[in-house]
Design an enzyme around this catalytic site. Structure first.
Site, mmCIF file in Angstrom:
data_model
loop_
_atom_site.group_PDB
_atom_site.id
_atom_site.type_symbol
_atom_site.label_atom_id
_atom_site.label_comp_id
_atom_site.label_asym_id
_atom_site.label_seq_id
_atom_site.Cartn_x
_atom_site.Cartn_y
_atom_site.Cartn_z
ATOM 1 N N SER A 67 23.719 -50.145 72.057
ATOM 2 C CA SER A 67 22.344 -49.918 71.599
ATOM 3 C C SER A 67 22.112 -48.535 70.996
ATOM 4 O O SER A 67 21.118 -48.330 70.309
ATOM 5 C CB SER A 67 21.347 -50.149 72.733
ATOM 6 O OG SER A 67 21.416 -49.110 73.694
ATOM 7 N N LYS A 104 18.272 -44.196 75.866
ATOM 8 C CA LYS A 104 17.534 -44.453 74.630
ATOM 9 C C LYS A 104 16.901 -43.146 74.139
ATOM 10 O O LYS A 104 16.782 -42.171 74.873
ATOM 11 C CB LYS A 104 16.397 -45.466 74.854
ATOM 12 C CG LYS A 104 16.826 -46.833 75.332
ATOM 13 C CD LYS A 104 17.482 -47.645 74.251
ATOM 14 C CE LYS A 104 17.825 -49.039 74.703
ATOM 15 N NZ LYS A 104 19.026 -49.162 75.499
#
Length: 147
Positions: A67, A104
């Site tokens: 990701s 993230k």
């Protein structure tokens, strides 16, 4: 030393070392045309001194997943995470979200907090009051294997 394993990340604590570090050639290594040979001055380099500002609040974690590939964080990379740093807009952070750790990019605006992946195949996550959410630390460095 293994500290905690979660599906996307495996955490480690820094291990104390007694050595003075690895050999370090401070002359630079050309990535273009080779330069004429110089007298190499060998020094010692401690990666702890280079990568860790706050030893008591720094941890390592291994990335699992894709990701964050757009930010240069690939599967199996080793992250250096400092829990003492202020998690601000646009920082890459390790977060605990609904029972799982994730890494993230933080997006903070007047509408709230968002966790932004750096891969278009993954969704942006909006943090709401219903989420069990903690920003665990800020990523300061990444260590990669080159095969």
């Amino acid at each position: 030393m293994l500290l905690h394993k979660s599906n996307p990340l495996t955490f480690f604590t820094p291990s104390p070392t007694r050595g003075l570090g690895a050999a370090f050639l401070n002359t630079g290594i050309s990535a273009g045309f080779p330069s004429p040979a110089e007298d190499f001055t060998e020094e010692r380099l401690s990666l702890d001194k280079e990568l860790i500002r706050n030893k008591e609040t720094t941890f390592f974690a291994r990335v699992s997943g894709q990701s964050m590939i757009g930010a240069g964080l690939d599967d199996s990379d080793l992250l250096v995470i400092d829990r003492s740093l202020e998690p601000t807009h646009n920082k890459i952070a390790v977060c605990f979200l609904d029972g799982e750790f994730t890494v993230k990019r933080l997006k903070v605006d007047h509408d709230g907090i968002w966790l932004q992946p750096e891969n278009p195949n993954y969704p942006i996550i909006r943090i709401t009051e219903e989420n069990n959410f903690v920003i665990w630390g800020v990523v300061t460095n990444v260590i990669k294997k080159v095969y």
